[in-house]
Design a protein around this motif. Structure first.
Motif, PDB file in Angstrom:
ATOM      1  N   GLY A 196      -2.777  11.035  -1.585  1.00  0.00           N
ATOM      2  CA  GLY A 196      -2.289  12.371  -1.947  1.00  0.00           C
ATOM      3  C   GLY A 196      -1.505  12.265  -3.251  1.00  0.00           C
ATOM      4  N   GLU A 197      -0.282  12.749  -3.240  1.00  0.00           N
ATOM      5  CA  GLU A 197       0.565  12.666  -4.432  1.00  0.00           C
ATOM      6  C   GLU A 197       1.421  11.405  -4.454  1.00  0.00           C
ATOM      7  OE1 GLU A 197       2.744  16.260  -5.193  1.00  0.00           O
ATOM      8  OE2 GLU A 197       1.057  17.500  -4.579  1.00  0.00           O
ATOM      9  N   GLN A 198       1.381  10.639  -3.377  1.00  0.00           N
ATOM     10  CA  GLN A 198       2.158   9.417  -3.289  1.00  0.00           C
ATOM     11  C   GLN A 198       1.238   8.212  -3.421  1.00  0.00           C
ATOM     12  OE1 GLN A 198       2.727  12.024  -0.973  1.00  0.00           O
ATOM     13  NE2 GLN A 198       4.414  12.655  -2.288  1.00  0.00           N
ATOM     14  N   GLN A 199       1.863   7.044  -3.350  1.00  0.00           N
ATOM     15  CA  GLN A 199       1.109   5.798  -3.450  1.00  0.00           C
ATOM     16  C   GLN A 199       1.434   4.905  -2.259  1.00  0.00           C
ATOM     17  OE1 GLN A 199       1.839   3.895  -7.240  1.00  0.00           O
ATOM     18  NE2 GLN A 199       1.501   5.802  -8.362  1.00  0.00           N
ATOM     19  N   LEU A 200       0.469   4.073  -1.916  1.00  0.00           N
ATOM     20  CA  LEU A 200       0.651   3.031  -0.924  1.00  0.00           C
ATOM     21  C   LEU A 200       0.472   1.704  -1.643  1.00  0.00           C
ATOM     22  CD1 LEU A 200       0.979   2.131   2.043  1.00  0.00           C
ATOM     23  CD2 LEU A 200      -1.532   2.225   2.205  1.00  0.00           C
ATOM     24  N   HIS A 201       1.511   0.897  -1.622  1.00  0.00           N
ATOM     25  CA  HIS A 201       1.465  -0.419  -2.257  1.00  0.00           C
ATOM     26  C   HIS A 201       1.348  -1.469  -1.159  1.00  0.00           C
ATOM     27  CE1 HIS A 201       3.918   1.108  -5.985  1.00  0.00           C
ATOM     28  NE2 HIS A 201       2.817   1.797  -5.756  1.00  0.00           N
ATOM     29  N   ILE A 202       0.405  -2.363  -1.314  1.00  0.00           N
ATOM     30  CA  ILE A 202       0.260  -3.485  -0.388  1.00  0.00           C
ATOM     31  C   ILE A 202       0.704  -4.724  -1.146  1.00  0.00           C
ATOM     32  CG2 ILE A 202      -1.236  -4.750   1.176  1.00  0.00           C
ATOM     33  CD1 ILE A 202      -1.130  -1.744   1.814  1.00  0.00           C
ATOM     34  N   GLY A 203       1.823  -5.276  -0.746  1.00  0.00           N
ATOM     35  CA  GLY A 203       2.385  -6.451  -1.407  1.00  0.00           C
ATOM     36  C   GLY A 203       2.057  -7.716  -0.649  1.00  0.00           C
ATOM     37  N   ILE A 204       1.875  -8.779  -1.371  1.00  0.00           N
ATOM     38  CA  ILE A 204       1.571 -10.075  -0.772  1.00  0.00           C
ATOM     39  C   ILE A 204       2.871 -10.768  -0.399  1.00  0.00           C
ATOM     40  CG2 ILE A 204       0.545 -12.359  -1.200  1.00  0.00           C
ATOM     41  CD1 ILE A 204      -1.462  -9.994  -0.860  1.00  0.00           C
ATOM     42  N   ASP A 205       2.912 -11.270   0.832  1.00  0.00           N
ATOM     43  CA  ASP A 205       4.114 -11.938   1.343  1.00  0.00           C
ATOM     44  C   ASP A 205       3.691 -13.279   1.937  1.00  0.00           C
ATOM     45  OD1 ASP A 205       6.407 -12.769   2.650  1.00  0.00           O
ATOM     46  OD2 ASP A 205       6.809 -10.825   3.579  1.00  0.00           O
ATOM     47  N   CYS A 261      -7.768  -5.776   2.005  1.00  0.00           N
ATOM     48  CA  CYS A 261      -7.058  -4.505   1.774  1.00  0.00           C
ATOM     49  C   CYS A 261      -8.006  -3.463   1.193  1.00  0.00           C
ATOM     50  CB  CYS A 261      -5.888  -4.700   0.807  1.00  0.00           C
ATOM     51  SG  CYS A 261      -4.529  -5.673   1.446  1.00  0.00           S
ATOM     52  N   ARG A 262      -8.762  -3.853   0.210  1.00  0.00           N
ATOM     53  CA  ARG A 262      -9.713  -2.914  -0.412  1.00  0.00           C
ATOM     54  C   ARG A 262     -10.741  -2.414   0.600  1.00  0.00           C
ATOM     55  NH1 ARG A 262      -8.934  -6.821  -4.639  1.00  0.00           N
ATOM     56  NH2 ARG A 262      -7.928  -5.775  -6.404  1.00  0.00           N
ATOM     57  N   GLU A 263     -11.251  -3.320   1.420  1.00  0.00           N
ATOM     58  CA  GLU A 263     -12.244  -2.938   2.426  1.00  0.00           C
ATOM     59  C   GLU A 263     -11.661  -1.888   3.378  1.00  0.00           C
ATOM     60  OE1 GLU A 263     -15.522  -2.461   4.735  1.00  0.00           O
ATOM     61  OE2 GLU A 263     -15.453  -3.491   2.800  1.00  0.00           O
ATOM     62  N   PHE A 264     -10.456  -2.105   3.842  1.00  0.00           N
ATOM     63  CA  PHE A 264      -9.862  -1.192   4.813  1.00  0.00           C
ATOM     64  C   PHE A 264      -9.340   0.097   4.167  1.00  0.00           C
ATOM     65  CE2 PHE A 264      -6.315   0.372   7.421  1.00  0.00           C
ATOM     66  CZ  PHE A 264      -6.986   0.589   8.617  1.00  0.00           C
ATOM     67  N   HIS A 303       6.346   5.994  -3.293  1.00  0.00           N
ATOM     68  CA  HIS A 303       5.388   5.095  -2.650  1.00  0.00           C
ATOM     69  C   HIS A 303       6.005   4.476  -1.403  1.00  0.00           C
ATOM     70  CE1 HIS A 303       7.654   2.092  -5.003  1.00  0.00           C
ATOM     71  NE2 HIS A 303       7.281   1.233  -4.061  1.00  0.00           N
ATOM     72  N   VAL A 304       5.134   3.965  -0.575  1.00  0.00           N
ATOM     73  CA  VAL A 304       5.510   3.161   0.584  1.00  0.00           C
ATOM     74  C   VAL A 304       4.853   1.811   0.380  1.00  0.00           C
ATOM     75  CG1 VAL A 304       5.171   2.876   3.075  1.00  0.00           C
ATOM     76  CG2 VAL A 304       5.689   5.133   2.134  1.00  0.00           C
ATOM     77  N   GLN A 305       5.569   0.750   0.733  1.00  0.00           N
ATOM     78  CA  GLN A 305       4.981  -0.574   0.596  1.00  0.00           C
ATOM     79  C   GLN A 305       4.815  -1.215   1.966  1.00  0.00           C
ATOM     80  OE1 GLN A 305       5.997  -3.005  -2.653  1.00  0.00           O
ATOM     81  NE2 GLN A 305       5.714  -4.914  -1.555  1.00  0.00           N
ATOM     82  N   LEU A 306       3.644  -1.777   2.174  1.00  0.00           N
ATOM     83  CA  LEU A 306       3.351  -2.606   3.327  1.00  0.00           C
ATOM     84  C   LEU A 306       3.116  -4.020   2.833  1.00  0.00           C
ATOM     85  CD1 LEU A 306       0.789  -0.352   5.252  1.00  0.00           C
ATOM     86  CD2 LEU A 306       3.184  -0.771   5.847  1.00  0.00           C
ATOM     87  N   ALA A 307       3.239  -4.970   3.718  1.00  0.00           N
ATOM     88  CA  ALA A 307       2.995  -6.360   3.349  1.00  0.00           C
ATOM     89  C   ALA A 307       1.676  -6.839   3.946  1.00  0.00           C
ATOM     90  CB  ALA A 307       4.140  -7.243   3.835  1.00  0.00           C
ATOM     91  N   ALA A 308       1.128  -7.857   3.309  1.00  0.00           N
ATOM     92  CA  ALA A 308      -0.115  -8.486   3.754  1.00  0.00           C
ATOM     93  C   ALA A 308      -0.038  -9.975   3.441  1.00  0.00           C
ATOM     94  CB  ALA A 308      -1.314  -7.849   3.058  1.00  0.00           C
ATOM     95  N   PRO A 309      -0.830 -10.781   4.131  1.00  0.00           N
ATOM     96  CA  PRO A 309      -0.809 -12.221   3.862  1.00  0.00           C
ATOM     97  C   PRO A 309      -1.426 -12.577   2.507  1.00  0.00           C
ATOM     98  CG  PRO A 309      -2.280 -11.697   5.717  1.00  0.00           C
ATOM     99  CD  PRO A 309      -1.696 -10.416   5.235  1.00  0.00           C
TER     100      PRO A 309
END
Length: 122
Positions: free
Chosen positions: A53-62, A23-26, A10-16
């Protein structure tokens, strides 16, 4: 060598804080990624996960969120022009880039300013 890199899980991005619905909307409604349920032990941290695809995108709260303007995930897309068309229909700015020979690619920013790359073999 006794270990082997297989793939990226997975790859993780941050969000407020409190931005899960944005996040769900986008990522789900616009980009079409499937939302996947987080393990119960991690739900208290907030955020949202998606299948890519076969990976995941995690959006973490920061709570001290700052967008990633240079570092970014790159998503390999089939029918890249269709994605570009969809993004433009949703008034999302697409930044074209032709500097990688053999690929069509562009960048967009997610709703929080994180840079995302989308590419396809030309």
């Amino acid at each position: 060598m006794t270990f082997i890199f297989r793939t990226i899980d997975h790859v993780q991005l941050a969000a407020p804080a409190e931005s899960e619905q944005i996040c769900r909307e986008f990522f789900h409604n616009i980009l079409g990624m499937e939302e996947i349920e987080k393990p119960d032990s991690l739900k208290k941290n907030g955020g949202v996960w998606f299948r890519c695809g076969e990976q995941q995108l995690h959006i973490g709260i920061d709570s001290d969120f700052m967008p990633a303007k240079k570092a970014h995930p790159a998503f390999y897309i089939e029918n890249l022009d269709e994605l570009k068309k969809r993004l433009l229909e949703k008034q999302i700015k697409v930044q074209e880039d032709d500097r990688l020979s053999g690929y069509n690619r562009f960048y967009v920013n997610d709703p929080f300013g994180n840079r995302l790359e989308f590419l396809e073999i030309a």
